[in-house]
Design an enzyme around this catalytic site. Sequence first.
Site, short mmCIF file in Angstrom:
data_model
loop_
_atom_site.label_atom_id
_atom_site.label_comp_id
_atom_site.label_asym_id
_atom_site.label_seq_id
_atom_site.Cartn_x
_atom_site.Cartn_y
_atom_site.Cartn_z
N ALA A 81 -2.08 -2.77 0.97
CA ALA A 81 -0.61 -2.61 0.48
C ALA A 81 -0.09 -4.03 0.34
CB ALA A 81 0.04 -1.91 1.52
N VAL A 148 -2.44 -4.87 5.29
CA VAL A 148 -1.61 -5.65 4.48
C VAL A 148 -2.67 -6.57 3.70
CG1 VAL A 148 0.33 -7.74 4.25
CG2 VAL A 148 0.31 -5.81 6.40
N CYS A 149 -2.22 -6.63 2.19
CA CYS A 149 -2.83 -7.42 1.33
C CYS A 149 -3.11 -8.84 1.85
CB CYS A 149 -2.50 -7.23 -0.06
SG CYS A 149 -3.12 -8.18 -1.33
N PHE A 150 -1.87 -9.55 2.05
CA PHE A 150 -2.01 -10.82 2.09
C PHE A 150 -2.57 -11.51 3.49
CE2 PHE A 150 0.30 -10.59 -1.54
CZ PHE A 150 0.43 -11.71 -2.37
N ASP A 151 -3.14 -10.52 4.28
CA ASP A 151 -3.78 -10.60 5.59
C ASP A 151 -4.96 -11.50 5.45
OD1 ASP A 151 -3.61 -10.54 8.48
OD2 ASP A 151 -5.50 -9.40 8.23
#
Length: 276
Positions: A81, A148-151
């Site tokens: 996401a 979370v995508c940016f993790d």
Amino acid sequence: MIREWQVLTTERMEPALNMAIDEALIGFVGRGEVAPTLRFYSWEPRGLSVGHFQRATKDIDRNRIEALGIPIVRRMTGGRAVLHADELTYSVILPEQMEGVPKTVIESYRMLTEGIRKGYHHLGIPVEFSVPMTEEEKEELRKPKSAVCFDAASYYELAVGKRKVAGSAQVRHQGVVLQHGSVPLSVDEGELFDCFLYEDETMRERMKARFAGKAVALNELAGRSVSFEEVRLAFVKGFEDALQLTFRPLEFNSTQWQEIERLAEKYRSEEWNWKR
């Protein structure tokens, strides 16, 4: 490779319409109605996009995002996401069999992301490709710890040090490559982590702290506030340099807009966004 592409900018559009345009462009490019296209867009209202295979009911706090007025939309592409708020989003759409397009997803991802990398360099920000090296990093991609995508950075995503600066995903459909990605100018970490379900508040705070060491927004890297238009122009130049391209503007005709509006209904639907 075709050297003259088209460029499209669509600012401040609702999430469903943004995703509908990307999907429609697959058809337009595949049928030869438009040339390979580089698109830039922004979101109004801000929106939460989830990956094609992501279980939204498991990961997303529906009550919370509805209270915050954040619509959800499911992408055609995979991944996790993304909260699209203060950012520039890009997409690239081109024929899969076009001369010069690598056959593998990873190599074509690297080729297209090179345009974004050079764009950052035009802004004076020395981002580089991220390649997971350790077994821990590779395992993190196989079994993500966060929705979370940016993790975490995947192969050939862009990072400064270990901090991811852009999140991108690619899909091949009907003989066409679509790659799109989020370039955050700033991030409201509190609101971002309010969108997700956690077993308790301790876990939420732990994941938020972890995120701070894994991702960084463009304004922080630049040490100033950078505008959407400044980033857009830098990225156009980046693609011109990376792939030796020239661009001409793209405008949709009325028939194409009708197709986009039809697709947008899917992206607004409960069936598409939640029941998958």
